[in-house]
Design an enzyme around this catalytic site. Structure first.
Site, short mmCIF file in Angstrom:
data_model
loop_
_atom_site.label_atom_id
_atom_site.label_comp_id
_atom_site.label_asym_id
_atom_site.label_seq_id
_atom_site.Cartn_x
_atom_site.Cartn_y
_atom_site.Cartn_z
N HIS A 107 -4.34 5.15 8.14
CA HIS A 107 -4.66 3.81 7.64
C HIS A 107 -5.93 3.77 6.80
O HIS A 107 -6.27 2.74 6.24
CB HIS A 107 -4.81 2.84 8.82
CG HIS A 107 -3.53 2.50 9.50
ND1 HIS A 107 -2.93 3.33 10.42
CD2 HIS A 107 -2.73 1.41 9.40
CE1 HIS A 107 -1.82 2.77 10.86
NE2 HIS A 107 -1.66 1.61 10.26
N ALA A 108 -6.64 4.90 6.70
CA ALA A 108 -7.93 4.92 6.00
C ALA A 108 -7.86 4.45 4.54
O ALA A 108 -8.84 3.86 4.06
CB ALA A 108 -8.54 6.32 6.07
#
Length: 180
Positions: A107-108
């Protein structure tokens, strides 16, 4: 190489921090934990609390010039908190502006969406970010690792913890190339 690992005070997926951290150490690099607050950060194993880790520098006392590259670990809550912090977004964007390599997993890339640095880039992530990446001008691919050098710097991305081995090999290799 000094590598910044940017994380929020809580919510980072522990294995997405610890495996890349070890990969940097194994490549004779110096990892540094950077957060929006000083003290310790709380990592998670998905939804369960994991270990805590000491912060090396908070965003009020460090900058892009202090590092050669950036790693953005995932977890859902971690990048969601980072993208709401103007200092964290500016810090991540600063690596692109300086032409320094960046690696992001899971999700970065949400932080990179907020930093508006994905236009014209090809990357991968956790599948739920696909639309956000496309709306930010990026091209999303479903691959273990995507390496994109179509801008001022190299961006290495990966989808999930199951891709960590490939991710770590790819980003350490790219970081070493950038340092040479």
């Amino acid at each position: 190489m000094r590598i910044a690992f940017l994380v929020a005070p809580e919510g980072v997926e522990q294995i997405e921090l610890t495996d890349p951290w070890q990969a940097v150490l194994d490549a004779d690099g110096t990892p540094r934990l950077v957060s929006t607050k000083s003290g310790r950060i709380q990592a998670f194993h998905h939804l369960d609390k994991g270990d805590t880790f000491a912060v090396d520098a908070d965003l009020d006392h460090t900058g892009v010039d202090d590092y050669d590259a950036l790693v953005l670990p995932g977890g859902v809550a971690n990048p969601d908190a980072l993208r709401m912090d103007e200092r964290a977004v500016a810090f991540a964007k600063g690596f692109f502006d300086a032409g320094k390599p960046v690696a992001a997993i899971c999700h970065a890339p949400w932080t990179l969406v907020e930093a508006d640095v994905l236009r014209g880039r090809t990357l991968t992530s956790w599948p739920s970010l696909r639309t956000d990446i496309r709306n930010a001008g990026g091209t999303w691919v479903d691959e273990r690792v995507a390496i994109c050098a179509s801008g001022p710097n190299t961006l290495v991305t990966s989808r999930k913890p199951g891709d960590l081995e490939a991710f770590c090999a790819a980003f350490t290799g790219e970081f070493e190339k950038a340092a040479a």
